[in-house]
Design a protein around this motif. Structure first.
Motif, PDB file in Angstrom:
ATOM      1  N   UNK A 142     -69.527   7.901 -32.006  1.00 44.95           N
ATOM      2  CA  UNK A 142     -68.958   8.823 -33.005  1.00 44.95           C
ATOM      3  C   UNK A 142     -67.474   8.538 -33.213  1.00 44.95           C
ATOM      4  N   UNK A 143     -66.846   7.833 -32.246  1.00 41.41           N
ATOM      5  CA  UNK A 143     -65.419   7.510 -32.342  1.00 41.41           C
ATOM      6  C   UNK A 143     -65.157   6.204 -33.092  1.00 41.41           C
ATOM      7  N   UNK A 144     -66.211   5.492 -33.476  1.00 44.35           N
ATOM      8  CA  UNK A 144     -66.059   4.212 -34.178  1.00 44.35           C
ATOM      9  C   UNK A 144     -65.300   4.408 -35.495  1.00 44.35           C
ATOM     10  N   UNK A 145     -64.296   3.571 -35.735  1.00 47.58           N
ATOM     11  CA  UNK A 145     -63.469   3.668 -36.948  1.00 47.58           C
ATOM     12  C   UNK A 145     -64.303   3.763 -38.212  1.00 47.58           C
ATOM     13  N   UNK A 146     -65.325   2.909 -38.308  1.00 51.51           N
ATOM     14  CA  UNK A 146     -66.152   2.863 -39.512  1.00 51.51           C
ATOM     15  C   UNK A 146     -66.986   4.124 -39.683  1.00 51.51           C
ATOM     16  N   UNK A 147     -67.107   4.924 -38.604  1.00 53.38           N
ATOM     17  CA  UNK A 147     -67.805   6.210 -38.668  1.00 53.38           C
ATOM     18  C   UNK A 147     -66.811   7.345 -38.938  1.00 53.38           C
TER      19      UNK A 147
END
Length: 392
Positions: free
Chosen positions: A312-317
């Motif tokens: 959930x912390x992924x930049x693209x997310x």
């Protein structure tokens, strides 16, 4: 209840839609230039109308109209995993310490990517991550501080037996007719098979508003390997010109020399967006050290290979809704989505402060030696394969 294959496939497809991945910054024009707002100079001038010269722009909030739809973490990562010709692997294949050192210099230059006047990436939120793999190279970034902004990077390639450790702390300031961003921090490249550790820093970014708008990487980059006793100095500069006309931009000039004797071995000269040459001062032989056309043009956009593996912390997310709105030129939705992210971060920070809690990074240990000096070290020995990959 057991899910069927169709249901699982549909869920994976939905998970994949959570992430928005956009093309990497190209040599000229391309994706970023397509999203530059119209009348960009007038808009930029109005943006800085009430900003005093000398002001620190670390907390400055850009409207989505001025954002390229990707995070700064992604831009740092692209400098490592988005590459046309694999300059990083060349560092390992050098037959001598001098040959490896020259390859490291070429690789360092390859991480210099064009910036577009009037556009900037999103400022990463605290704890944001970016995790991407290209072949055997696994890259992980984390935003370990928000005020001031500090980004950490760890990358490993077990096949080539190399490791990268970076931390960056950009400090932008407004100077009336320009913005200058000094990039504090360090980059380390470790060639483990040879016991060689290379340390280097970054040029600074200068955004010129008047008299002629433009963006330049300038300043001196130092590269050092204490294990081999070799050093390099590269000076990034823009030639003098008259009102922005004439003169060669994106120029690089430097040398490779022995640390103790200071005796020059190679002279370096060229332009980082074209060709950079290496001249042997003893023999006079000149060869191509770096070719930007093969290195940073026709770059491939990362894709989601494992939707369920996305954090959930992924930049693209994290920035998906804002990026999607920018791509659709729905500025009202982009404003709202960006505001929601920023408000959530303010609320979380306020809650931590009220409880006396200190936020701790998940993937790096962090220490602060001085007010402007940070050190970030990965908690794990190697980076695992990522759910996002650069297609072959």
């Amino acid at each position: 209840m057991v899910k069927g294959r169709k249901e699982e496939a549909e869920e994976e497809e939905e998970e994949g839609k959570r992430a928005v991945l956009t093309p990497p910054l190209a040599l000229e024009g391309g994706f970023a230039a397509e999203h530059r707002p119209p009348n960009v100079l007038q808009r930029v001038l109005s943006l800085f109308r009430n900003v005093r010269p000398g002001s620190d722009l670390t907390h400055f909030q850009l409207p989505p109209l001025f954002n390229v739809p990707k995070s700064q973490l992604q831009c740092y990562g692209e400098g490592v995993y988005c590459i046309g010709e694999d300059y990083l692997s060349k560092c390992v294949r050098g037959k001598s310490s001098l040959e490896r050192f020259a390859s490291v210099v070429a690789w360092s230059i390859s991480t210099t990517r064009p910036a577009i006047f009037g556009l900037a990436p999103f400022n990463p939120v605290l704890g944001e991550t970016h995790h991407v793999s290209r072949a055997n190279l696994n890259v992980l970034l984390e935003q370990v501080s928000h005020h001031p902004p500090v980004s950490a990077l760890h990358a490993t390639d077990e096949k080539e037996n190399l490791e990268l450790i970076w931390w960056h702390n950009p400090v932008p300031r407004f100077h009336g007719t320009s913005v200058e961003a000094v990039v504090n921090g360090k980059r380390q490249l470790r060639l483990l098979s040879f016991g060689e550790n290379y340390e280097m820093d970054s040029p600074k970014l200068v955004i010129r508003i008047l008299p002629a708008p433009g963006v330049d990487w300038v300043g001196t980059v130092k590269i050092q390997c204490k294990d081999s006793g070799l050093e390099a100095e590269l000076r990034y500069y823009r030639s003098h010109s008259f009102f922005g006309f004439g003169g060669n931009s994106r120029s690089v000039k430097g040398k490779i020399f022995h640390s103790k004797s200071l005796k020059t071995i190679y002279e370096i000269e060229g332009q980082w967006d074209r060709i950079i040459s290496l001249k042997d001062v003893h023999s006079g032989e000149v060869r191509v050290l770096y070719d930007a056309k093969t290195a940073i043009s026709k770059l491939k956009t990362p894709i989601v290979e494992d939707p369920k593996g996305l954090w959930s912390t992924e930049s693209a997310v994290v920035w998906a809704e804002v990026s999607r709105a920018i791509l659709n030129k729905d500025w009202e939705k982009a404003w709202k989505a960006k505001g929601t992210i920023e408000e959530r971060e303010r609320k979380l920070r306020s809650e931590r402060e009220s409880k006396g809690e200190v936020w701790v990074p998940k993937h790096f240990s962090v220490s602060r030696t001085k007010e402007s000096e940070w050190e970030c070290w990965p908690l794990e020995q190697s980076v695992p394969p990522a759910p996002v990959i650069v297609p072959p």
